[in-house]
Design a protein around this motif. Sequence first.
Motif, PDB file in Angstrom:
ATOM      1  N   VAL A 159       0.859  -1.187   0.000  1.00 56.84           N
ATOM      2  CA  VAL A 159       0.000   0.000   0.000  1.00 56.84           C
ATOM      3  C   VAL A 159       0.890   1.229   0.000  1.00 56.84           C
ATOM      4  O   VAL A 159       1.784   1.362   0.828  1.00 56.84           O
ATOM      5  N   ARG A 160       0.632   2.136  -0.929  1.00 52.91           N
ATOM      6  CA  ARG A 160       1.441   3.335  -1.056  1.00 52.91           C
ATOM      7  C   ARG A 160       0.715   4.535  -0.458  1.00 52.91           C
ATOM      8  O   ARG A 160      -0.492   4.679  -0.586  1.00 52.91           O
ATOM      9  N   SER A 161       1.489   5.381   0.212  1.00 51.15           N
ATOM     10  CA  SER A 161       1.025   6.652   0.750  1.00 51.15           C
ATOM     11  C   SER A 161      -0.028   6.426   1.846  1.00 51.15           C
ATOM     12  O   SER A 161      -0.004   5.422   2.554  1.00 51.15           O
ATOM     13  N   GLU A 162      -0.950   7.373   1.972  1.00 49.79           N
ATOM     14  CA  GLU A 162      -1.960   7.351   3.025  1.00 49.79           C
ATOM     15  C   GLU A 162      -2.759   6.051   2.977  1.00 49.79           C
ATOM     16  O   GLU A 162      -3.212   5.635   1.912  1.00 49.79           O
ATOM     17  N   GLY A 163      -2.964   5.428   4.138  1.00 49.91           N
ATOM     18  CA  GLY A 163      -3.411   4.050   4.107  1.00 49.91           C
ATOM     19  C   GLY A 163      -4.869   3.727   4.313  1.00 49.91           C
ATOM     20  O   GLY A 163      -5.345   2.703   3.817  1.00 49.91           O
ATOM     21  N   GLU A 164      -5.618   4.554   5.050  1.00 46.54           N
ATOM     22  CA  GLU A 164      -6.918   4.090   5.542  1.00 46.54           C
ATOM     23  C   GLU A 164      -7.908   3.712   4.438  1.00 46.54           C
ATOM     24  O   GLU A 164      -8.541   2.646   4.493  1.00 46.54           O
ATOM     25  N   ALA A 165      -8.078   4.565   3.435  1.00 46.80           N
ATOM     26  CA  ALA A 165      -9.062   4.287   2.382  1.00 46.80           C
ATOM     27  C   ALA A 165      -8.668   3.059   1.565  1.00 46.80           C
ATOM     28  O   ALA A 165      -9.510   2.202   1.241  1.00 46.80           O
ATOM     29  N   THR A 166      -7.384   2.956   1.234  1.00 45.14           N
ATOM     30  CA  THR A 166      -6.906   1.789   0.487  1.00 45.14           C
ATOM     31  C   THR A 166      -7.061   0.523   1.309  1.00 45.14           C
ATOM     32  O   THR A 166      -7.473  -0.527   0.792  1.00 45.14           O
ATOM     33  N   TRP A 167      -6.740   0.607   2.576  1.00 47.95           N
ATOM     34  CA  TRP A 167      -6.868  -0.525   3.498  1.00 47.95           C
ATOM     35  C   TRP A 167      -8.303  -1.036   3.547  1.00 47.95           C
ATOM     36  O   TRP A 167      -8.550  -2.252   3.457  1.00 47.95           O
ATOM     37  N   LEU A 168      -9.262  -0.134   3.662  1.00 50.81           N
ATOM     38  CA  LEU A 168     -10.657  -0.551   3.722  1.00 50.81           C
ATOM     39  C   LEU A 168     -11.112  -1.197   2.421  1.00 50.81           C
ATOM     40  O   LEU A 168     -11.873  -2.179   2.431  1.00 50.81           O
ATOM     41  N   GLU A 169     -10.656  -0.667   1.291  1.00 48.58           N
ATOM     42  CA  GLU A 169     -11.040  -1.272   0.015  1.00 48.58           C
ATOM     43  C   GLU A 169     -10.418  -2.665  -0.131  1.00 48.58           C
ATOM     44  O   GLU A 169     -11.065  -3.593  -0.635  1.00 48.58           O
ATOM     45  N   LEU A 170      -9.185  -2.818   0.322  1.00 49.38           N
ATOM     46  CA  LEU A 170      -8.561  -4.145   0.302  1.00 49.38           C
ATOM     47  C   LEU A 170      -9.330  -5.123   1.174  1.00 49.38           C
ATOM     48  O   LEU A 170      -9.611  -6.261   0.765  1.00 49.38           O
ATOM     49  N   LEU A 171      -9.688  -4.706   2.372  1.00 54.18           N
ATOM     50  CA  LEU A 171     -10.423  -5.593   3.281  1.00 54.18           C
ATOM     51  C   LEU A 171     -11.775  -5.985   2.698  1.00 54.18           C
ATOM     52  O   LEU A 171     -12.216  -7.132   2.848  1.00 54.18           O
ATOM     53  N   SER A 172     -12.426  -5.045   2.044  1.00 53.86           N
ATOM     54  CA  SER A 172     -13.703  -5.366   1.403  1.00 53.86           C
ATOM     55  C   SER A 172     -13.515  -6.415   0.312  1.00 53.86           C
ATOM     56  O   SER A 172     -14.312  -7.361   0.189  1.00 53.86           O
ATOM     57  N   THR A 173     -12.448  -6.258  -0.479  1.00 55.99           N
ATOM     58  CA  THR A 173     -12.151  -7.236  -1.527  1.00 55.99           C
ATOM     59  C   THR A 173     -11.835  -8.596  -0.924  1.00 55.99           C
ATOM     60  O   THR A 173     -12.326  -9.634  -1.393  1.00 55.99           O
ATOM     61  N   PHE A 174     -11.010  -8.616   0.116  1.00 51.72           N
ATOM     62  CA  PHE A 174     -10.652  -9.878   0.772  1.00 51.72           C
ATOM     63  C   PHE A 174     -11.900 -10.574   1.327  1.00 51.72           C
ATOM     64  O   PHE A 174     -12.050 -11.798   1.222  1.00 51.72           O
ATOM     65  N   LYS A 175     -12.796  -9.788   1.910  1.00 49.90           N
ATOM     66  CA  LYS A 175     -14.011 -10.356   2.503  1.00 49.90           C
ATOM     67  C   LYS A 175     -14.899 -10.997   1.433  1.00 49.90           C
ATOM     68  O   LYS A 175     -15.476 -12.067   1.641  1.00 49.90           O
ATOM     69  N   GLN A 176     -14.995 -10.343   0.276  1.00 47.34           N
ATOM     70  CA  GLN A 176     -15.796 -10.900  -0.816  1.00 47.34           C
ATOM     71  C   GLN A 176     -15.210 -12.217  -1.315  1.00 47.34           C
ATOM     72  O   GLN A 176     -15.943 -13.169  -1.609  1.00 47.34           O
ATOM     73  N   ILE A 177     -13.883 -12.292  -1.397  1.00 49.67           N
ATOM     74  CA  ILE A 177     -13.242 -13.531  -1.839  1.00 49.67           C
ATOM     75  C   ILE A 177     -13.474 -14.643  -0.835  1.00 49.67           C
ATOM     76  O   ILE A 177     -13.796 -15.787  -1.204  1.00 49.67           O
ATOM     77  N   LEU A 178     -13.355 -14.326   0.448  1.00 41.61           N
ATOM     78  CA  LEU A 178     -13.566 -15.339   1.487  1.00 41.61           C
ATOM     79  C   LEU A 178     -15.015 -15.812   1.527  1.00 41.61           C
ATOM     80  O   LEU A 178     -15.289 -16.959   1.893  1.00 41.61           O
ATOM     81  N   ALA A 179     -15.932 -14.924   1.160  1.00 42.41           N
ATOM     82  CA  ALA A 179     -17.343 -15.328   1.136  1.00 42.41           C
ATOM     83  C   ALA A 179     -17.580 -16.417   0.094  1.00 42.41           C
ATOM     84  O   ALA A 179     -18.449 -17.285   0.259  1.00 42.41           O
ATOM     85  N   GLN A 180     -16.792 -16.386  -0.971  1.00 40.95           N
ATOM     86  CA  GLN A 180     -16.931 -17.390  -2.027  1.00 40.95           C
ATOM     87  C   GLN A 180     -16.090 -18.634  -1.747  1.00 40.95           C
ATOM     88  O   GLN A 180     -16.462 -19.741  -2.094  1.00 40.95           O
ATOM     89  N   GLU A 181     -14.908 -18.404  -1.100  1.00 39.65           N
ATOM     90  CA  GLU A 181     -14.023 -19.519  -0.765  1.00 39.65           C
ATOM     91  C   GLU A 181     -13.598 -19.379   0.685  1.00 39.65           C
ATOM     92  O   GLU A 181     -12.499 -18.897   0.988  1.00 39.65           O
ATOM     93  N   PRO A 182     -14.437 -19.776   1.625  1.00 38.98           N
ATOM     94  CA  PRO A 182     -14.171 -19.530   3.047  1.00 38.98           C
ATOM     95  C   PRO A 182     -12.879 -20.161   3.561  1.00 38.98           C
ATOM     96  O   PRO A 182     -12.298 -19.685   4.537  1.00 38.98           O
ATOM     97  N   ALA A 183     -12.404 -21.199   2.931  1.00 39.90           N
ATOM     98  CA  ALA A 183     -11.246 -21.912   3.459  1.00 39.90           C
ATOM     99  C   ALA A 183      -9.931 -21.210   3.163  1.00 39.90           C
ATOM    100  O   ALA A 183      -8.931 -21.445   3.837  1.00 39.90           O
ATOM    101  N   HIS A 184      -9.919 -20.333   2.157  1.00 42.46           N
ATOM    102  CA  HIS A 184      -8.626 -19.783   1.751  1.00 42.46           C
ATOM    103  C   HIS A 184      -8.818 -18.460   1.018  1.00 42.46           C
ATOM    104  O   HIS A 184      -9.677 -18.349   0.144  1.00 42.46           O
TER     105      HIS A 184
END
Length: 477
Positions: free
Chosen positions: A113-138
């Motif tokens: 993550v480059r520069s200021e982190g909070e907004a990018t961090w939240l978007e990453l977490l949202s993406t990660f959560k969507q992936i886990l919803a489809q593949e909970p194991a990994h």
Amino acid sequence: MRILLVNPKSRLPIDTRTSPPLGLAYLAAVAEQRGHVVRVHDGDVEHTPLEEIVSHFSPQVVGITANTTQIMAAWRDAELVKALCDATVVLGGPHPTTLPEESIAKPGVDVVVRSEGEATWLELLSTFKQILAQEPAHLSLTAADLQPIAGITYLDESGNPVSNPDRPPIPVEELEKMPFPAWHLFNLDLYTNLQPTVDHVEGRSLPILTSRGCPYRCSYCSQIGPRRWRARSAESILAEWQWLVQEQGAAEIGVLDDSFNIDRQRVLDICDQLVNAGLNTVPWIMINGIRANIADEQVLGAMKNAGCIRAAFGVESGNQDVLNTVVDKHLTLDQVRAAFQAARAVGMETIGFFIIGLPGETEATMDDTIRFACELDPVVANFSIATPFPGTEMYNTVKAQGRILAENWDDFVFFEGKARFEMPGLPAELVERKWKEAYRRFYLRPKRIARTLGRKQTWLRLPRTARMAWRTVVGSA
């Protein structure tokens, strides 16, 4: 998701960094606000090893922050995490921002993550959560998953680094809405105080950030944010200040802004609010330097009346030509003199930051800096050896005209008395000798010795005082 945030152990002396990491506290706060389970590990103060935390917590996402002196420890922590669990590792902070391709190539690092982190961090977490919803194991990331997210660097399917476009700075209205830092996730009793050189605080010392960004670009500064200065309102600051004192038990508050006093009316408004709320009984200090050219007696007097006991000024050099052509400070020596005079007039203590061995310096210009420090006579004079951190103009200058002496990023510690680069006419030996001389000439003046012996903090922190005296006398011989 289970999220672990890590501050790697720094090579800086602990006396220079005893404040809990505010950046991680904000990342933790916004993640908790979205419903994630968060833990924090600060390698500078924690007694529990990181491997024990990872093994017991089994995080799904690990965020690691790093400046240049921490980056090698951050890479080691990333590898350690991958060896113990199947977590996605996100690396951010000043060093990865300036050299993202270097870090993304390291084993264990999935996203930078480059520069200021909070907004990018939240978007990453949202993406990660969507992936886990489809593949909970990994949490199985692909380049396609990351392609829409601004402000990150990652590897494509062929292993080549990809840097998405920069993310715009977080607007002021979003900063105002941001949750307060998640200090409940930190063991605050492990931290001491914000400026241990001169303070002895009975109780917690906590930082606050009232603005972000800086309109200046000094040649030595590795600021990773945009030039755009974004200032929180006095009302927003007051709300957090009250929370720090009344709910977090802060006995001292340190303002961490890079440019606190750019808007003098905002400073006056903040001070009025603190006085009206009765918060001026809690001392506060400036951790980083404020602009001397806009620190007049009215502003400093208002700060003192509102509880500020100490201001720090980034002086850097006592030679005007060096300030103009090397540092690009947009500051005159007379403005610095006036600021220190104004601080003394209102009864405020001062700290002066000075740099020895800037590119293009000579023994004569370094002597100018030492003499100027003695003339200004702050309570504390911090002399650092010029260090060309990546992302700075100084780094570019040294790479083009000189040579870097540091073997690796661990060597970029600027309070150890070692020159990290050489330039034509500026050998390392000269810089190191003048740095030691600066401490000797400033602190071994008779009136300085008398003042030091007369300060309560000298005796309360006697071991550290003895170490400083040994470095000053023996190290300067």
